[in-house]
Scaffold this active site. Structure first.
Site, short mmCIF file in Angstrom:
data_model
loop_
_atom_site.label_atom_id
_atom_site.label_comp_id
_atom_site.label_asym_id
_atom_site.label_seq_id
_atom_site.Cartn_x
_atom_site.Cartn_y
_atom_site.Cartn_z
N ASP A 151 28.83 45.51 29.29
CA ASP A 151 27.81 46.46 29.74
C ASP A 151 27.36 47.28 28.53
O ASP A 151 27.88 47.11 27.43
CB ASP A 151 28.34 47.32 30.89
CG ASP A 151 29.47 48.22 30.45
OD1 ASP A 151 29.84 48.22 29.25
OD2 ASP A 151 30.02 48.93 31.30
N HIS A 195 45.94 37.06 43.92
CA HIS A 195 45.35 36.58 45.17
C HIS A 195 43.90 37.01 45.33
O HIS A 195 43.02 36.19 45.64
CB HIS A 195 46.16 37.06 46.38
CG HIS A 195 45.46 36.74 47.67
ND1 HIS A 195 45.50 35.48 48.22
CD2 HIS A 195 44.64 37.47 48.45
CE1 HIS A 195 44.75 35.46 49.31
NE2 HIS A 195 44.22 36.66 49.47
N CYS A 216 46.21 29.93 45.91
CA CYS A 216 46.64 30.73 44.75
C CYS A 216 48.15 30.72 44.61
O CYS A 216 48.88 30.30 45.52
CB CYS A 216 46.11 32.16 44.86
SG CYS A 216 47.10 33.26 45.90
N CYS A 225 44.69 29.44 51.45
CA CYS A 225 44.50 29.83 50.04
C CYS A 225 45.43 29.02 49.14
O CYS A 225 46.59 28.78 49.47
CB CYS A 225 44.77 31.32 49.89
SG CYS A 225 44.63 31.90 48.20
N ASP A 283 29.51 41.20 39.50
CA ASP A 283 30.77 41.75 39.00
C ASP A 283 31.13 42.92 39.90
O ASP A 283 30.25 43.57 40.47
CB ASP A 283 30.65 42.27 37.56
CG ASP A 283 30.05 43.66 37.53
OD1 ASP A 283 28.84 43.79 37.77
OD2 ASP A 283 30.81 44.63 37.32
N CYS A 332 49.96 32.74 47.43
CA CYS A 332 50.00 32.14 48.77
C CYS A 332 50.65 30.76 48.79
O CYS A 332 51.40 30.43 49.69
CB CYS A 332 48.58 32.01 49.33
SG CYS A 332 47.86 33.59 49.77
#
Lengths: 386, 386
Positions: A90, A350, A310, A308, A270, A313
């Site tokens: 930014d 997660h 990930c 999920c 974002d 999980c």
């Protein structure tokens, strides 16, 4: 360098491919926020494994700490933070704006005192370009004034929003000139402002399009306005931007906002929400959100989200077949209650995975021409409850 | 089940192989401490990748939180915390002792109020065995009284140390009886006490050897005594324990202590030092320790330890050849100064890897019959400065 191709469209929604100096980004994309040169709570390895394609850095914060001398000695932000995929920075505008009464805005730029050591500093469009050039981010944002929604209860008037937007336009020109003078090889994005006023947004957009930036952002949303105003601007502005250039909606938002935003023609998002909420035990799942501190999770053997994949999980299978991870809600609840560091670590993995995987599902749906059906199913799943 | 083989010896030092119900542990070994069912600041995946072979759990803390009902519903600690290699649990004795005036010790056991919810609880040798059986830890520690070095400035007298040691012996018998009655299939270790008095240590040891435990610990060290007293007991007791059984020195210590302890015949160590110090920015390296907050690291591009192969120092190479990690001191210094969570995460990975790798080097040296030479080089390297 920036090269953007549209691979598929459905209504305003687009499936694209964005080539930058440090690699290719498949859009629509969510970009994790790495304020101080680290996406809070995760290693770069985790980010790569969950297929984060591009992350953010905050020009203002990195300027304050570690300081430009340190980052310059590494030849830029990538080598300092050990992330070799694309980075967007930014302009520092949002952060100096957030300093409130500690800063003074003029035509020339923003005077402020360093919150770290009190040094008197002056951030101008030229300085922002110089700093971002030193950071060597793949996408450089123009220095702008982020028009507030309200200031101490006073709603920004149309005249104020216009004045602010026009200042940002003049700064956009100065940014472009300085970016060129610096021979920066990356890509500079212009930022549409105009507050909550459609005709000001259109004026800002038209002037920026005349300047021919390689990509455009919609700024001045997620600044405290009611949700309906955010949705109104999100429905108004993005699809009016040049179709052949990437469009970035700054600071947005919830999973629902992302799906809605893609439908309105946004390519890039974002937000600190997945990482910040993770640290507060607020978890996103396909079937709605949950607060892991809630007592109902105390003995629940299920993962956060059965669907999920990930580490938190589903776990991870090593080359030798060893499986680790795949934790229960009961365990995550226990970690959170004990204040164990592993709680925000696993929650961050997660939540970021959820956001990035959602964008993958959106890209898949766009490629298959079934984005509308996907969005309907998404809303239905999310409303189900977890 | 416990099966212990000595593979090589050098002086008092031994290279062994310890088979437990959840797997094999190569000794000498350092065991990371996982108080609340998590080794603070690292994922189980990181632990496996740095080849942690066995970790600790704290009976007292796990009893308080999440509580036995939760862990029982998972069939033990392994499935709750998702760690399928061996676990050793302490007896809870050290923690109730640490409660100070909140507890009352009698022949029967220790009465105390739960620090979590104030419940009146009674921890006895029998209860400790019942709880550890429910946790299903591979190595169960007897419930003992950890004889203090001093109490409010009063050094423990010989008479007090003798009384305390004899109480622990009577509790050892009760632990053994209850462990048998519960048909626990894991291994129960006796703990030698006796304070700083060699002849009391010998009496404790002789009585425990008569009870024929499958393994023995030396307790009551690292309880605030001067370093020379710790070293004196470490030189006195371990090598007197039965040669064909594993020996565990509780709560020790620095890297130098570990090398010294192995030389005195110790097979197993645990300590919070690598994890706790990591969170305070205190890092261990082959060439001495460093404080990452120190300003001299601000622009240092070197890793913490050029010879270290951990993720923090060397990085990780994925199957596709992508390298991530391998951070500079300057970056770690920056993270620490900004209070970023990644600072303790990366420091913990490094410190634990350092401890575990040190033990691997010790094992390699013992196998090659060059432990004495290794120890000399180790001391020289550590004194070099980083």
């Amino acid at each position: 360098m920036l090269n953007f191709e549209i691979l598929a469209t459905e209504g305003h929604a687009r499936r694209g491919r964005l080539a930058l100096n440090h690699g290719v980004v498949q859009t629509p994309i969510f970009m994790p926020v790495g304020t101080y040169g680290t996406v809070k709570g995760v290693t770069p390895r985790s980010l790569e494994e969950m297929n984060a394609q591009i992350i953010l850095g905050n020009t203002f914060h990195l300027w304050m700490r570690p300081g430009l001398d340190v980052i310059q000695s590494f030849g830029g932000l990538h080598r300092f933070e050990r992330w070799d995929r694309p980075i967007l920075t930014d302009s520092g505008g949002f952060q100096v704006w957030s300093l409130g009464e500690m800063r003074k805005i003029s035509e020339e730029g923003v005077k402020f005192a360093s919150p770290v050591n009190g040094d008197k500093l002056f951030l101008t469009p030229e300085v922002s370009m110089q700093v971002q050039t030193l950071l060597d981010s793949d996408i450089v944002m123009q220095f702008d004034e982020c028009t507030p929604y309200e200031t101490k209860g006073h709603l920004t008037t149309e005249a104020e929003a216009k004045f602010s937007m026009e200042l940002s336009l003049r700064w956009a020109k100065r940014c472009q000139a300085e970016f060129t003078r610096l021979q920066n090889r990356n890509a500079l994005f212009g930022i549409v402002q105009g507050g909550m006023f459609e005709h000001l947004r259109e004026a800002s957009l038209a002037a920026l399009v005349d300047m021919d930036f390689p990509g455009y952002a919609v700024g001045g949303v997620s600044v405290g306005e009611p949700k309906e105003d955010m949705l109104r601007i999100m429905a108004h502005t993005p699809h009016r931007l040049p179709a052949h250039k990437p469009r970035y909606l700054m600071g947005v938002g919830t999973p629902e906002d992302l799906v809605e935003g893609v439908g309105q023609g946004v390519d890039m998002f974002d937000c600190v929400m997945p990482t910040r909420n993770a640290r507060n035990g607020h978890l996103f799942t396909r079937f709605g959100d949950l607060k892991i501190r809630n007592a109902r999770h105390k003995t629940d053997h299920r993962p956060l989200d059965e669907s999920c994949s990930c580490y938190t999980c589903k776990g991870h299978t090593a080359a030798d077949g060893t499986v680790t991870g795949g934790f229960s809600r009961a365990y995550l609840h226990h970690l959170e209650r004990c204040g164990e560091m592993l709680a925000p670590m696993l929650a961050t993995i997660h939540n970021l995975h959820y956001y990035l995987h959602l964008m993958q599902e959106i890209r898949d749906a766009l490629e298959a021409g079934r984005f509308a059906a996907f969005a309907a199913q998404f809303r239905q799943d999310r409303a189900r409850g977890v």
